[in-house]
Scaffold this motif. Sequence first.
Motif, PDB file in Angstrom:
ATOM      1  N   LYS A   1      42.963  48.683  41.935  1.00 55.08           N
ATOM      2  CA  LYS A   1      42.178  47.600  41.350  1.00 55.08           C
ATOM      3  C   LYS A   1      42.510  47.426  39.878  1.00 55.08           C
ATOM      4  O   LYS A   1      42.711  46.297  39.391  1.00 55.08           O
ATOM      5  N   VAL A   2      42.588  48.530  39.154  1.00 56.06           N
ATOM      6  CA  VAL A   2      42.926  48.462  37.727  1.00 56.06           C
ATOM      7  C   VAL A   2      44.310  47.867  37.540  1.00 56.06           C
ATOM      8  O   VAL A   2      44.534  47.004  36.673  1.00 56.06           O
ATOM      9  N   GLN A   3      45.272  48.307  38.362  1.00 52.83           N
ATOM     10  CA  GLN A   3      46.635  47.811  38.235  1.00 52.83           C
ATOM     11  C   GLN A   3      46.720  46.322  38.533  1.00 52.83           C
ATOM     12  O   GLN A   3      47.403  45.564  37.839  1.00 52.83           O
ATOM     13  N   CYS A   4      46.019  45.877  39.579  1.00 60.47           N
ATOM     14  CA  CYS A   4      46.088  44.466  39.974  1.00 60.47           C
ATOM     15  C   CYS A   4      45.425  43.565  38.948  1.00 60.47           C
ATOM     16  O   CYS A   4      45.997  42.560  38.524  1.00 60.47           O
ATOM     17  N   LEU A   5      44.210  43.925  38.533  1.00 56.12           N
ATOM     18  CA  LEU A   5      43.486  43.073  37.590  1.00 56.12           C
ATOM     19  C   LEU A   5      44.112  43.103  36.207  1.00 56.12           C
ATOM     20  O   LEU A   5      43.883  42.212  35.395  1.00 56.12           O
ATOM     21  N   GLY A   6      44.889  44.130  35.903  1.00 59.57           N
ATOM     22  CA  GLY A   6      45.533  44.217  34.599  1.00 59.57           C
ATOM     23  C   GLY A   6      46.832  43.446  34.487  1.00 59.57           C
ATOM     24  O   GLY A   6      47.403  43.344  33.415  1.00 59.57           O
ATOM     25  N   LYS A   7      47.305  42.879  35.600  1.00 62.25           N
ATOM     26  CA  LYS A   7      48.569  42.148  35.569  1.00 62.25           C
ATOM     27  C   LYS A   7      48.421  40.795  34.882  1.00 62.25           C
ATOM     28  O   LYS A   7      47.344  40.212  34.838  1.00 62.25           O
ATOM     29  N   ARG A   8      49.529  40.315  34.377  1.00 66.13           N
ATOM     30  CA  ARG A   8      49.550  38.979  33.778  1.00 66.13           C
ATOM     31  C   ARG A   8      49.591  37.930  34.875  1.00 66.13           C
ATOM     32  O   ARG A   8      50.260  38.093  35.883  1.00 66.13           O
ATOM     33  N   ASP A   9      48.859  36.849  34.677  1.00 62.80           N
ATOM     34  CA  ASP A   9      48.843  35.741  35.628  1.00 62.80           C
ATOM     35  C   ASP A   9      50.140  34.951  35.487  1.00 62.80           C
ATOM     36  O   ASP A   9      50.414  34.384  34.431  1.00 62.80           O
ATOM     37  N   LYS A  10      50.932  34.911  36.538  1.00 62.92           N
ATOM     38  CA  LYS A  10      52.233  34.241  36.486  1.00 62.92           C
ATOM     39  C   LYS A  10      52.220  32.878  37.157  1.00 62.92           C
ATOM     40  O   LYS A  10      53.274  32.320  37.461  1.00 62.92           O
TER      41      LYS A  10
END
Length: 602
Positions: free
Chosen positions: A25-34
């Motif tokens: 969850k942390v990894q996914c929500l921390g990604k940049r919106d592309k």
Amino acid sequence: MTTLHSQHQQSSRTRQLHNNFANSKVQCLGKRDKSSAGRIDPKVVEVCAVINDLPFYYTTSSCAGRCYLYRGPGIKSTNSFERFRVNHDKIYEPERYFDLTTLETDPTGGGDPVRSIGQYDYNNEDITLLKPEDTPPDDPVTENVTVEGNSLFLRYEPFILHVACRSLEAAAALMNAARPSFKNVGLTTWKDSRYLVAIWGDEGLDMPVSLPQTSKDTESDMVQPIFRDSAMLHWLAALVNERHDRNWSKIDRFVQTIQESISSTLIERFHEEGLGENRIDDCVDERNLNGIVESTCEDGEMSLPRSFDVVGDVAIVHESFSTATSNNTRSLEEWEKVGELLMQRNKSIKVVALQNKNLQGTERAPSELVIVAGAHRSPLITTHGEYGIKCVVDLNQTFFTPRMAQERLRICQQVARGEHVLVLFAGVAMEALQIAGRTEAASVTSVELNPVAVECAKRAHRMLERNKAAKCKGAADRLFIIEGDVLQILPTLPKHHYDRILAPRPKEGSMDGDLGTGDGGLSFLNEILAALKRDGGECHWYDFVADHEYPECKRSKRLIEKASRAQELDVDFLHVARVGSVAVRQFRVCIDFRIKKIFLHN
């Protein structure tokens, strides 16, 4: 004995699965919106925030609903598919939007702004950082587009949402909550303890808007629209806009169902399993997204505090102490033993401090912090991280709460590519640092009065330059820190310049919305509106309301409307989020609104 051993193994396996899910969850929500906009759609901000706030879900992709023109077979994966004038809002200018002869000269047609893509990517060193005025006007999708050849079609795609779930039970609860609003709900992945729920709307539309090409010899044959007169174009727009309204209404109903059903039933089950994210063993900053740790653990006769915050490597307990043991408070000696126990239970905690009084003053610094365990730092400074971005906090002289982590995530998800963002009352600048490091904003300006907080922000700014976890290239170059009073600084900033302004103003006095002046923040609103872009500028206005005022917040909205009308502006309220409690039956809320002109002058 065998039964106890089996239960222990099952508990350990469940705990491991939970930890894996929390890390994902942390990894996914921390990604940049592309995505092309670089942000989530405004109409799905609330549903994503509600879902991501629950410990057993996180959103992986979303779309609030959109319309666009396209040419080709209608299958996006094919090379011949071309898309024009993507619009996630209603069509307000039908004659402009459906003018098929201006696809090259007017790429947006009044729809979504065309964003340049790739200038902040780390994986393409040949692309230099572009200034806003140097941004190419054409979207790569529409560059060198002609309308020769195939017919053009109008398509409306409804709401779609993908949610990762911690368990099959959580997935079933989400699907049950979605079905009263959306017909198309299903489980798309259920392998290796990964459950992915997909939710689709059913408000579709797909129809031709031009005739096939008949000749290449004459210019008149290049575009042959089916609908030509103004009445027909307005009818087309009404078809799209009606679907938007129905689609958004279903999203609102879905959010209400989540809040009424899922939150109460599954959270109770979640804590029965001993998996609450507020468990003391899980207060590592990257995993503890709520910012508050609760514990009912006991060690013999020594009970741990009911709740405490973790800022960096410092645990802050919001409880009083006395010089002698009493029925209501622990003695300082007892707190020292409790502090040592907390540090033993969680190795990431190096200091335990008591906050013996409430926050006071416009600078919102703790009035008294007493270290009861760990190194006696003076001043008490720590480094706090969220999603890889770090800030420096002087806990003696500045205000910072990790409980706003979810709110900072919500704001970051709304910042579109190329925006100019202004953060007022910035404190140690965690919001500004997050936006600069995790989004493709063109510039982020931070304004703060407290000199100690400004110095903390500057130290974190220097750390951002070397931070490899920053998702976007040139993050530190796009962040600007200003020290000074907001009312004095705002008039010196460019007028009508900022796409987005954050105003998490402090609270003074006991009255709701009071800031000492007694105007409920009207003086700040007047200056903020003057700095926002005239058409489409958005503001995140933080106010204080009584529990009976939430969620309508009519008093706060009337204040915003009053300030807007004074500057000949109209206002659209996008969302109201509850972001904390400031006292008994008093909430801090964030009101997201957008402004636009209502009076046009020659």
